[in-house]
Design a protein around this motif. Structure first.
Motif, PDB file in Angstrom:
ATOM      1  N   ASN A  42       1.068   7.007  -5.000  1.00 34.11           N
ATOM      2  CA  ASN A  42       2.346   6.839  -4.908  1.00 34.11           C
ATOM      3  C   ASN A  42       3.021   7.979  -4.806  1.00 34.11           C
ATOM      4  O   ASN A  42       2.658   9.090  -5.347  1.00 34.11           O
ATOM      5  CB  ASN A  42       2.951   6.337  -6.462  1.00 34.11           C
ATOM      6  N   VAL A  50       1.926   3.304  -1.778  1.00 34.34           N
ATOM      7  CA  VAL A  50       3.180   2.903  -2.401  1.00 34.34           C
ATOM      8  C   VAL A  50       4.226   4.049  -2.202  1.00 34.34           C
ATOM      9  O   VAL A  50       4.079   4.983  -2.941  1.00 34.34           O
ATOM     10  CB  VAL A  50       3.165   2.579  -4.046  1.00 34.34           C
ATOM     11  N   VAL A 106       3.364  -6.156  -6.371  1.00 33.03           N
ATOM     12  CA  VAL A 106       2.344  -5.351  -5.768  1.00 33.03           C
ATOM     13  C   VAL A 106       0.827  -5.556  -6.205  1.00 33.03           C
ATOM     14  O   VAL A 106       0.118  -5.438  -5.226  1.00 33.03           O
ATOM     15  CB  VAL A 106       2.577  -3.950  -6.506  1.00 33.03           C
TER      16      VAL A 106
END
Length: 324
Positions: free
Chosen positions: A117, A141, A302
């Motif tokens: 992320n 992400v 997700v």
């Protein structure tokens, strides 16, 4: 690039808010790396590794790792200087990537399904590009890949800090002026489009994580030096040479899922689609009304996209075996 597919929601555990997974300190190359384990809940689960973003920690992955535990045997690490890991000597994308590689090698779990992320996304791209033998699939992400218009990021307000001598001291002073509860609220509002999606338990955990930061004398320096390293990598990516993250992205071989939030206030919202265009075997999921940390804000969505990636990868591998 193609559109991501979502696996069935009923294959995921019922709605719940798991407690943070157990953590432990591991001495790696002379310093402590903090690791949280999300044990698999079914046989045949494959190893996964989760890498957090700037200012985050392994705790950012609790919900997603829990939802995927029937398919993935998860570990999440705190990068050097963040969470409960000891500080590092260098705070650059290559240095963090080296630590991720060393952890995969040390744990002897590779190849892994690698998740990143923001900053962790940039780190994971570098790992996947340079060590394809260690990565089964890649999930990014809101990856912090290069963009130059910092008006599209709240982080742009920090740029002047990089030009100030001993800017780390100013950052430490600023942190000391804010109560952990206030800082946690500011972080949530910056990272999440709809803060009502964040449970009270997660909010309290975020406050506790910030208390840990305040007790770590190295944290402000780690944050500022990492931000400086990230900005430097952005600038290098638009110059000739081998250090470009965009050039590395073009060489990633692993099947990849890219997730972006259209209300991301920290990374230019155009970066996720550009990342998916650069990586050869990629799938893109853009989410309306979602911010910078989709794995925290809408973890089930997700998780379903990850299931779609895993199923597609398994089917492709099965066809390849049959053809062989």
């Amino acid at each position: 690039m193609k559109r991501a597919t979502l696996g069935p929601d009923d294959l995921l555990p019922a709605h719940h808010v798991p407690s943070p997974w157990p953590g432990r300190e591991v001495r790696l190359d002379g310093t402590v790396t903090y690791v949280r384990d999300t044990p698999a809940t079914a046989s045949g689960a494959e190893p996964a590794l989760y890498v957090h973003g700037l200012g985050g920690s392994s705790q950012n992955w609790t919900d997603l790792a829990g939802l995927l535990a029937h398919r993935l045997d998860g570990q999440a690490i705190d990068l050097p200087g963040f969470g409960r890991s000891e500080p590092g000597r260098r705070y650059t994308i290559p240095a963090f990537a080296d630590r991720v590689v060393r952890w995969i090698e040390h744990s002897d779990r590779g190849p892994v399904h690698l998740f990143g992320n923001s900053l962790g996304g940039a780190v994971s791209v570098q790992v996947a590009a340079l060590r394809p033998d260690l990565v089964r699939t890649l999930t990014l992400v809101s990856p912090a890949l290069p963009f130059l218009d910092f008006r599209r990021s709240l982080q742009g307000r920090m740029l002047p800090l990089l030009a100030i001598p001993r800017g780390e001291r100013l950052a430490a002073w600023r942190l000391a002026q804010l109560a952990p509860e206030v800082m946690a609220q500011q972080v949530m509002e910056a990272c999440v489009a709809d803060v009502t999606r964040i449970s009270e338990q997660r909010r309290l955990e975020a406050i506790e994580e910030i208390r840990v930061r305040y007790e770590a004398s190295h944290y402000a320096a780690a944050y500022v030096r990492t931000f400086r390293g990230l900005v430097s990598s952005f600038l290098r990516s638009y110059l000739p040479g081998s250090g470009s993250l965009w050039r590395l992205a073009r060489t990633v071989q692993a099947p990849t899922l890219v997730v972006g939030g259209r209300q991301d206030r920290l990374v230019d919202v155009r970066v996720a689609p550009q990342t998916a265009r650069m990586i050869p075997d990629s799938r893109l999921l853009m989410l309306d009304g979602v911010g910078h940390v989709a794995q925290l804000e809408v973890p089930r969505t997700v998780a379903r996209a990850v299931l779609g990636l895993l199923d597609e990868t398994e089917e492709s591998a099965g066809r390849h075996d049959m053809a062989g």
